[in-house]
Design an enzyme around this catalytic site. Sequence first.
Site, PDB file in Angstrom:
ATOM      1  N   ASP A 168       8.851   3.469  -1.307  1.00 29.88           N
ATOM      2  CA  ASP A 168       8.107   3.206  -0.077  1.00 29.88           C
ATOM      3  C   ASP A 168       6.752   2.592  -0.396  1.00 29.88           C
ATOM      4  O   ASP A 168       5.773   3.307  -0.539  1.00 29.88           O
ATOM      5  CB  ASP A 168       7.936   4.521   0.689  1.00 29.88           C
ATOM      6  CG  ASP A 168       7.236   4.370   2.016  1.00 29.88           C
ATOM      7  OD1 ASP A 168       7.270   3.270   2.577  1.00 29.88           O
ATOM      8  OD2 ASP A 168       6.636   5.356   2.481  1.00 29.88           O
ATOM      9  N   GLU A 181      -0.032  -0.467   5.822  1.00 28.96           N
ATOM     10  CA  GLU A 181       0.981   0.130   6.687  1.00 28.96           C
ATOM     11  C   GLU A 181       0.861   1.639   6.740  1.00 28.96           C
ATOM     12  O   GLU A 181       0.978   2.260   7.807  1.00 28.96           O
ATOM     13  CB  GLU A 181       2.375  -0.281   6.201  1.00 28.96           C
ATOM     14  CG  GLU A 181       3.507   0.049   7.183  1.00 28.96           C
ATOM     15  CD  GLU A 181       4.040   1.465   7.060  1.00 28.96           C
ATOM     16  OE1 GLU A 181       4.690   1.934   8.018  1.00 28.96           O
ATOM     17  OE2 GLU A 181       3.800   2.126   6.018  1.00 28.96           O
ATOM     18  N   GLU A 182       0.610   2.256   5.587  1.00 25.10           N
ATOM     19  CA  GLU A 182       0.567   3.718   5.542  1.00 25.10           C
ATOM     20  C   GLU A 182      -0.633   4.300   6.286  1.00 25.10           C
ATOM     21  O   GLU A 182      -0.605   5.452   6.712  1.00 25.10           O
ATOM     22  CB  GLU A 182       0.552   4.206   4.092  1.00 25.10           C
ATOM     23  CG  GLU A 182       1.779   3.821   3.271  1.00 25.10           C
ATOM     24  CD  GLU A 182       3.043   4.533   3.705  1.00 25.10           C
ATOM     25  OE1 GLU A 182       3.037   5.210   4.750  1.00 25.10           O
ATOM     26  OE2 GLU A 182       4.059   4.401   2.996  1.00 25.10           O
ATOM     27  N   ASP A 211       0.856  -1.192   0.000  1.00 24.68           N
ATOM     28  CA  ASP A 211       0.000   0.000   0.000  1.00 24.68           C
ATOM     29  C   ASP A 211       0.888   1.237   0.000  1.00 24.68           C
ATOM     30  O   ASP A 211       2.070   1.183   0.379  1.00 24.68           O
ATOM     31  CB  ASP A 211      -0.935  -0.001   1.214  1.00 24.68           C
ATOM     32  CG  ASP A 211      -0.213   0.253   2.523  1.00 24.68           C
ATOM     33  OD1 ASP A 211       0.706  -0.529   2.825  1.00 24.68           O
ATOM     34  OD2 ASP A 211      -0.553   1.208   3.243  1.00 24.68           O
TER      35      ASP A 211
END
Length: 454
Positions: free
Chosen positions: A123, A156-157, A92
């Site tokens: 990222d 995660e973000e 993600d």
Amino acid sequence: MTAHPISETVASLMPRAKAELAELVAFQSVADPAQFPKSECEGAANWVADALRAEDFQDVALLDTPDGTQSVYGFLPGPAGAPTVLLYAHYDVQPPLDESAWLSPPFELTERDGRWFGRGAADCKGGFIMHLLALRALKANGGVPVSVKVIAEGSEEQGTGGLERYAEAHPDLLAADTIVIGDTGNFRVGLPTVTATLRGMTMLRVTLDTLEGNLHSGQFGGAAPDALAAMIHLLASLRAEDGTTTVDGLVTDAGWEGLQYPEAEFRTDAKVLDGVELIGTGTVADRIWARPAVTVIGIDCPPVVGATPSLQATARAQVSLRVPPGQDAAEATKLLTAHLKAHAPWGARVAVEQVGQGQPFRADISSPAYTSMAQAMETAYPGEKMQSSGMGGSIPLCNTLATLYPEAEILLIGLSEPEAQIHAVNESVSPEELERLSVAEALFLRNYAESKGA
């Protein structure tokens, strides 16, 4: 000097890596259905799962986590008696922000000035490609000497904790002797770096209500309490005049021991405008790695275009607080909540909602796995020795894994060096860093297996 066979193999695989990263970047996998269709995350998850199956991973599964997203898991068995290494990345990404400020489309990998631009290139979609490159290089040079688990997180973000809760409910799934988190980055391009600490975070939304409805500013302004003005006043209380974070009860004077960040280099990396001062006190390393930092990341208010001369009845803001190692994120959340409620002016009604939280993390860089990584990095980066630094960002899963598997060694590496501009417009990855870190990871897995007698 003869090139290492692993290095030669990774170099030969780079065109394929670029093509695969382009495919993965093309998914608009922001884990927020209010911004992008959920199908984009599902497409990215399936791409990752297919890539693992193509590398002969077993038990490949899309894990439905409690926050409504999917993490991708796979297992590659190694030789009998070999240790198990867990490789982590996330697919993600952050939203692209202002797409008009991108010099090329955010979800289209574009080569420019020797870098590959696209949301998630560093990222952390590039981190997943790094893992694939390392494993492929080992396969082409005698085989993978350890058992490998891969987990690619899907939220995660967003900091919504889906994978953390899933791991806690299935504690055997991610058990490993060593864990490599591929989601940090070198201190700068060409300087091999492991991350020793991560700041944790808490995310709060605060709403202020002062009136039953908006009012004409000419008729009522000057006496009627304006919610937007109240919000500005409240948010200003979170920082001192010099910009230091000032949350009641929060310790803000810790120091950083170790690799320092020269102020001139930081100004360049952060692209601070000429004449604009840095905020806070102490060294740059103190401020970004050892101390809490509050940021107002969003405010709901009328846009300038189309604004009317009105007093606002309601205002809302989202506040992020980075929490350094040695402090507890849950306690920091309580202190920030209490501060927001105590400092709202004029008796404004306050509602605070927690929308994310993750604990800070400190790695044991004296562990044997770090010795194996140091040797690997010296080979991948000739003439350079491995450094350790802090990182201001958060990876909430780290503490969950450390709690579940207290004997496991956790290493943090990745592609998010300063030039990558992660979370900003024009995010990019250095292909040279992708190549060298893939070599380093492959050599680490080999060194680690040898250190364990496998």
